[in-house]
Design a protein around this motif. Structure first.
Motif, PDB file in Angstrom:
ATOM      1  N   THR A 258       0.875  -1.276  -0.086  1.00 20.34           N
ATOM      2  CA  THR A 258       0.022  -0.084   0.161  1.00 20.34           C
ATOM      3  C   THR A 258       0.848   1.282  -0.025  1.00 20.34           C
TER       4      THR A 258
ATOM      5  N   GLU B 235       2.369   1.855  -3.601  1.00 22.20           N
ATOM      6  CA  GLU B 235       1.256   2.158  -4.356  1.00 22.20           C
ATOM      7  C   GLU B 235       1.201   3.585  -4.360  1.00 22.20           C
TER       8      GLU B 235
ATOM      9  N   ASN C 183       3.846   5.969  -5.457  1.00 28.94           N
ATOM     10  CA  ASN C 183       3.790   6.162  -6.927  1.00 28.94           C
ATOM     11  C   ASN C 183       3.168   7.182  -7.444  1.00 28.94           C
TER      12      ASN C 183
END
Length: 237
Positions: free
Chosen positions: A227, A230, A233
């Motif tokens: 998590t 992600e 990013n």
């Protein structure tokens, strides 16, 4: 005379247009093509190969000539040599000449990768993260992403909690203490000269809020590393 007046008027108009349309050229505080500090995007290529002995050296991109070093594993009693073509995120660095573990160097740029020494995560930690520590302060951790900041990961735990576990004594206390380490995301804000360890759900959501990103839901107040990656990013570039 009429011709000269026309030239003067045309010149005044031209200067006025230049000032209004390209005023940034005339602004002594802004240079065309420059990037404001808070919008600067960092890149691995910003750091030529070599040693960055101190944080200030790193910020100023001041390299010290790289003594030949080799990467070795941080797990196991025997620190095995890592093949040059292998990508490994957590390493020890040894000088080839005398096979001595590298210490006291803030960061190393080697073969296109950038590594930061673990002890600096705590030394330059964001307030509230000073207690986060790992078992190998002289290990180096590879920068995984670069952009608005640098992103790394390392096995860390709360030092006070680990101390209590080790203090319980015996082999069991040692096992409990060492097992408390957990892979955590680390944000290095170069402009602020500080490391932010994303240690739990509350801490991570505060980080997301500061970047105008929706908060995430977590179980048992913990945040899983997938998590974290992600969401990094979405922010870093």
């Amino acid at each position: 005379m009429y011709f000269k007046k026309s030239i003067v008027i045309l010149s005044v108009i031209s200067i006025s247009f230049f000032n209004s349309s390209f005023g940034q050229v005339l602004d002594s505080n802004h240079t065309v093509g420059s990037i404001p500090a808070n919008n600067y995007m960092f890149s691995m290529s910003d750091y030529p190969e070599g040693f960055y002995v101190t944080l200030e050296d790193f910020i100023n991109k001041k390299t010290t000539k790289l003594n030949p070093v080799e990467r070795r594993t941080i797990v196991g009693l025997e620190k095995k040599l890592i093949h040059q073509n292998s990508i490994v995120d957590h390493i020890f660095l040894y000088t080839i000449a005398d096979e001595t573990k590298l210490t006291g160097v803030f960061a190393v740029s080697l073969n296109g990768n950038l590594y930061v020494q673990q002890k600096n995560f705590r030394k330059y930690a964001l307030k509230g993260d000073k207690s986060e520590e790992g078992d190998n302060p002289n290990s180096y951790h590879r920068v995984l992403q670069a952009g608005k900041f640098l992103y790394l990961e390392a096995e860390l735990a709360n030092g006070w909690s680990k101390g209590l576990a080790y203090g319980s004594g015996g082999a069991i206390g040692g096992v409990i203490g060492s097992s408390m380490n957990r892979l955590k995301g680390i944000v290095f804000d170069i402009n602020k000269k500080e490391f932010n360890v994303l240690k739990d759900c509350k801490d991570f959501n505060e980080f997301l809020t500061s970047h105008q990103l929706e908060n995430v839901k977590c179980e048992n107040k913990k945040i899983d590393i997938i998590t974290v990656r992600e969401n990094i990013n979405k922010i870093i570039r």
